[in-house]
Design a protein around this motif. Sequence first.
Motif, PDB file in Angstrom:
ATOM      1  N   GLU A 285       0.875  -1.179   0.000  1.00 36.94           N
ATOM      2  CA  GLU A 285       0.000   0.000   0.000  1.00 36.94           C
ATOM      3  C   GLU A 285       0.909   1.224   0.000  1.00 36.94           C
ATOM      4  O   GLU A 285       1.473   1.594   1.029  1.00 36.94           O
ATOM      5  CB  GLU A 285      -0.916  -0.006   1.214  1.00 36.94           C
ATOM      6  N   LEU A 286       1.035   1.833  -1.154  1.00 32.34           N
ATOM      7  CA  LEU A 286       2.018   2.904  -1.329  1.00 32.34           C
ATOM      8  C   LEU A 286       1.744   4.094  -0.432  1.00 32.34           C
ATOM      9  O   LEU A 286       2.674   4.709   0.103  1.00 32.34           O
ATOM     10  CB  LEU A 286       2.050   3.341  -2.800  1.00 32.34           C
ATOM     11  N   ASP A 287       0.471   4.430  -0.226  1.00 30.85           N
ATOM     12  CA  ASP A 287       0.132   5.573   0.623  1.00 30.85           C
ATOM     13  C   ASP A 287       0.618   5.355   2.059  1.00 30.85           C
ATOM     14  O   ASP A 287       1.139   6.274   2.697  1.00 30.85           O
ATOM     15  CB  ASP A 287      -1.381   5.813   0.616  1.00 30.85           C
ATOM     16  N   VAL A 288       0.439   4.122   2.535  1.00 26.73           N
ATOM     17  CA  VAL A 288       0.866   3.799   3.904  1.00 26.73           C
ATOM     18  C   VAL A 288       2.389   3.822   3.996  1.00 26.73           C
ATOM     19  O   VAL A 288       2.963   4.370   4.944  1.00 26.73           O
ATOM     20  CB  VAL A 288       0.335   2.411   4.318  1.00 26.73           C
ATOM     21  N   PHE A 289       3.044   3.243   2.998  1.00 25.71           N
ATOM     22  CA  PHE A 289       4.501   3.206   2.992  1.00 25.71           C
ATOM     23  C   PHE A 289       5.083   4.612   2.952  1.00 25.71           C
ATOM     24  O   PHE A 289       5.997   4.945   3.721  1.00 25.71           O
ATOM     25  CB  PHE A 289       4.997   2.399   1.784  1.00 25.71           C
ATOM     26  N   GLU A 290       4.557   5.452   2.088  1.00 19.77           N
ATOM     27  CA  GLU A 290       5.052   6.828   1.997  1.00 19.77           C
ATOM     28  C   GLU A 290       4.839   7.576   3.297  1.00 19.77           C
ATOM     29  O   GLU A 290       5.718   8.328   3.756  1.00 19.77           O
ATOM     30  CB  GLU A 290       4.359   7.557   0.848  1.00 19.77           C
ATOM     31  N   ALA A 291       3.687   7.361   3.936  1.00 18.20           N
ATOM     32  CA  ALA A 291       3.410   8.033   5.208  1.00 18.20           C
ATOM     33  C   ALA A 291       4.397   7.586   6.288  1.00 18.20           C
ATOM     34  O   ALA A 291       4.860   8.401   7.099  1.00 18.20           O
ATOM     35  CB  ALA A 291       1.976   7.734   5.645  1.00 18.20           C
ATOM     36  N   ASP A 292       4.742   6.300   6.295  1.00 11.69           N
ATOM     37  CA  ASP A 292       5.692   5.793   7.291  1.00 11.69           C
ATOM     38  C   ASP A 292       7.091   6.355   7.073  1.00 11.69           C
ATOM     39  O   ASP A 292       7.784   6.725   8.029  1.00 11.69           O
ATOM     40  CB  ASP A 292       5.737   4.267   7.224  1.00 11.69           C
ATOM     41  N   VAL A 293       7.500   6.434   5.808  1.00 12.15           N
ATOM     42  CA  VAL A 293       8.831   6.972   5.500  1.00 12.15           C
ATOM     43  C   VAL A 293       8.904   8.446   5.890  1.00 12.15           C
ATOM     44  O   VAL A 293       9.889   8.902   6.500  1.00 12.15           O
ATOM     45  CB  VAL A 293       9.164   6.795   4.009  1.00 12.15           C
ATOM     46  N   LEU A 294       7.872   9.197   5.562  1.00 13.23           N
ATOM     47  CA  LEU A 294       7.835  10.622   5.919  1.00 13.23           C
ATOM     48  C   LEU A 294       7.791  10.803   7.434  1.00 13.23           C
ATOM     49  O   LEU A 294       8.396  11.739   7.976  1.00 13.23           O
ATOM     50  CB  LEU A 294       6.635  11.295   5.264  1.00 13.23           C
ATOM     51  N   ALA A 295       7.069   9.905   8.126  1.00 12.33           N
ATOM     52  CA  ALA A 295       6.993   9.985   9.577  1.00 12.33           C
ATOM     53  C   ALA A 295       8.361   9.748  10.218  1.00 12.33           C
ATOM     54  O   ALA A 295       8.737  10.430  11.177  1.00 12.33           O
ATOM     55  CB  ALA A 295       5.980   8.975  10.107  1.00 12.33           C
ATOM     56  N   LEU A 296       9.122   8.789   9.660  1.00 13.34           N
ATOM     57  CA  LEU A 296      10.461   8.538  10.191  1.00 13.34           C
ATOM     58  C   LEU A 296      11.370   9.722   9.917  1.00 13.34           C
ATOM     59  O   LEU A 296      12.164  10.124  10.776  1.00 13.34           O
ATOM     60  CB  LEU A 296      11.050   7.273   9.565  1.00 13.34           C
ATOM     61  N   GLN A 297      11.271  10.305   8.733  1.00 10.83           N
ATOM     62  CA  GLN A 297      12.080  11.481   8.403  1.00 10.83           C
ATOM     63  C   GLN A 297      11.776  12.629   9.367  1.00 10.83           C
ATOM     64  O   GLN A 297      12.696  13.298   9.874  1.00 10.83           O
ATOM     65  CB  GLN A 297      11.808  11.925   6.966  1.00 10.83           C
ATOM     66  N   LYS A 298      10.505  12.827   9.655  1.00 11.87           N
ATOM     67  CA  LYS A 298      10.094  13.892  10.579  1.00 11.87           C
ATOM     68  C   LYS A 298      10.590  13.596  11.986  1.00 11.87           C
ATOM     69  O   LYS A 298      11.068  14.492  12.696  1.00 11.87           O
ATOM     70  CB  LYS A 298       8.572  14.031  10.563  1.00 11.87           C
ATOM     71  N   TRP A 299      10.507  12.321  12.401  1.00  4.57           N
ATOM     72  CA  TRP A 299      10.950  11.952  13.754  1.00  4.57           C
ATOM     73  C   TRP A 299      12.453  12.157  13.902  1.00  4.57           C
ATOM     74  O   TRP A 299      12.915  12.652  14.932  1.00  4.57           O
ATOM     75  CB  TRP A 299      10.598  10.486  14.038  1.00  4.57           C
ATOM     76  N   ILE A 300      13.234  11.767  12.902  1.00  6.74           N
ATOM     77  CA  ILE A 300      14.691  11.953  12.966  1.00  6.74           C
ATOM     78  C   ILE A 300      15.046  13.421  13.137  1.00  6.74           C
ATOM     79  O   ILE A 300      15.913  13.781  13.951  1.00  6.74           O
ATOM     80  CB  ILE A 300      15.355  11.377  11.686  1.00  6.74           C
ATOM     81  N   ALA A 301      14.369  14.290  12.383  1.00  9.62           N
ATOM     82  CA  ALA A 301      14.632  15.723  12.477  1.00  9.62           C
ATOM     83  C   ALA A 301      14.244  16.259  13.848  1.00  9.62           C
ATOM     84  O   ALA A 301      14.994  17.040  14.477  1.00  9.62           O
ATOM     85  CB  ALA A 301      13.877  16.471  11.397  1.00  9.62           C
ATOM     86  N   GLU A 302      13.105  15.821  14.358  1.00  6.84           N
ATOM     87  CA  GLU A 302      12.640  16.300  15.664  1.00  6.84           C
ATOM     88  C   GLU A 302      13.528  15.801  16.790  1.00  6.84           C
ATOM     89  O   GLU A 302      13.886  16.548  17.703  1.00  6.84           O
ATOM     90  CB  GLU A 302      11.190  15.837  15.884  1.00  6.84           C
ATOM     91  N   PHE A 303      13.916  14.530  16.712  1.00  3.88           N
ATOM     92  CA  PHE A 303      14.739  13.966  17.770  1.00  3.88           C
ATOM     93  C   PHE A 303      16.118  14.623  17.799  1.00  3.88           C
ATOM     94  O   PHE A 303      16.688  14.860  18.855  1.00  3.88           O
ATOM     95  CB  PHE A 303      14.892  12.453  17.536  1.00  3.88           C
ATOM     96  N   GLY A 304      16.641  14.949  16.619  1.00  3.68           N
ATOM     97  CA  GLY A 304      17.942  15.588  16.543  1.00  3.68           C
ATOM     98  C   GLY A 304      17.949  16.989  17.135  1.00  3.68           C
ATOM     99  O   GLY A 304      18.963  17.435  17.679  1.00  3.68           O
TER     100      GLY A 304
END
Length: 308
Positions: A285-304
Motif C-alpha cells: 500500500e504505497l500511501d501507507v509506505f510513503e506516510a511511514d517513511v515521511l513519519a520517520l524522516q520527521k521523527w529523525i529531524a525532531e529527535f535531533g
Amino acid sequence: MVATKKNELAKTELDAGYQSRFLDELKRLGGHRLPIAPQSKSGGKGKITFGLNLVGANGTHGLDYILSEGATRIAALAAFLADTTGSNQLAPFIFDDPISSLDQDFEEKVVERLVALSQTRQVIIFTHRLSLVAQVEAVTKKWEQTPGMPSIKPTLTSLQRLAKTAGIVATASARDLKPESAVRGLIDNAITRLKKHQENAEVEAYEALGKSACSDFRIIVEKTIEFILLADVVGRFRRAINTQGKLHKVAKVTNGDCLFIDDLMTRYSVFEHAQSDELSSSALELDVFEADVLALQKWIAEFGSRAS
C-alpha cells in the motif's frame, strides 16, 4: 654431498622459518592455546612438507576428530598465512567469509590480523555477515584514534541481485548511508519510481521495487535505532561501548519514541526476513509506505533538535 647440504639448508631455513611463522600467526589469530604444532616431513632433494600434530596427544585420532570446526579453521588460516607471508610476495589476499564457524574472540583476532595485513598488500574480503563488516570498521576506527597505529581506510562495496542477475554493484546501499540520507533517497528515488509504476499499471515492476524498498526501509529503521535513538553508544556486533560525548543523548529517549520505532520494526520485518510460501503476499500500500517513511524522516529531524 650437494644433496645432503641442500637437505640441511632446507631443514634449517625452510623448516625452522615456517614453524616460527606458523606459531606467530597462530598466536596473532588467538589460537595460542590450541594444542597443535607443525611437523616437517622430508620430501627428498631439499623438499619439505608440513603437517599439523596434536601436542601431547596419546591417542591416534587426527586433528579433524579432536578440534572444533572453528579451531580447525584458525589452524588452516595460520598455516596459509605462514606459507604466504614467508614468500616475500605482495600479491593481494582474497578471503571468502574468513570468520565462518568462529566464536567472537577468534572473529576479532582474525579481523585484526587481516587489517594488519592490509598495511602491506591489498586484502579483499567477500562476506554476507554484517558482523564482519562492523568489526572491520571498529578495528580501523580504533587504530585511527590510537597514537602510533596506522590509519587504514576500508572500502565497502555492496553487491545486489536483480531477478536472475547477481553481482550487481550497488551505487548506494541502505546499509552504507546514514539514516537521514537513506530516508531521503527512498523518498526521492524509490517512492517516485513506485508512483510511476502504479500509474502505468506495471504490476511486476511495482511489486519487485516495493519489496526492495520495504526491505531497505527496515534496514534504515535498524540503523536509526543504532545511530540516532541510541546515539551509537552501543552497536550490533560490537563489544565496545562508546559513551564519551554521546551518553547524554540517550536521556532524550521517551516511551513514545520506543513505541514508534517498535511499530515500524514489527510491520516491516516481513519484507526483510524470508516468509513461508504458504502465506499469501499482499501488494504494498504505497500511501501507507510513503506516510511511514515521511513519519520517520520527521521523527529523525525532531529527535535531533530535541534538547537533552
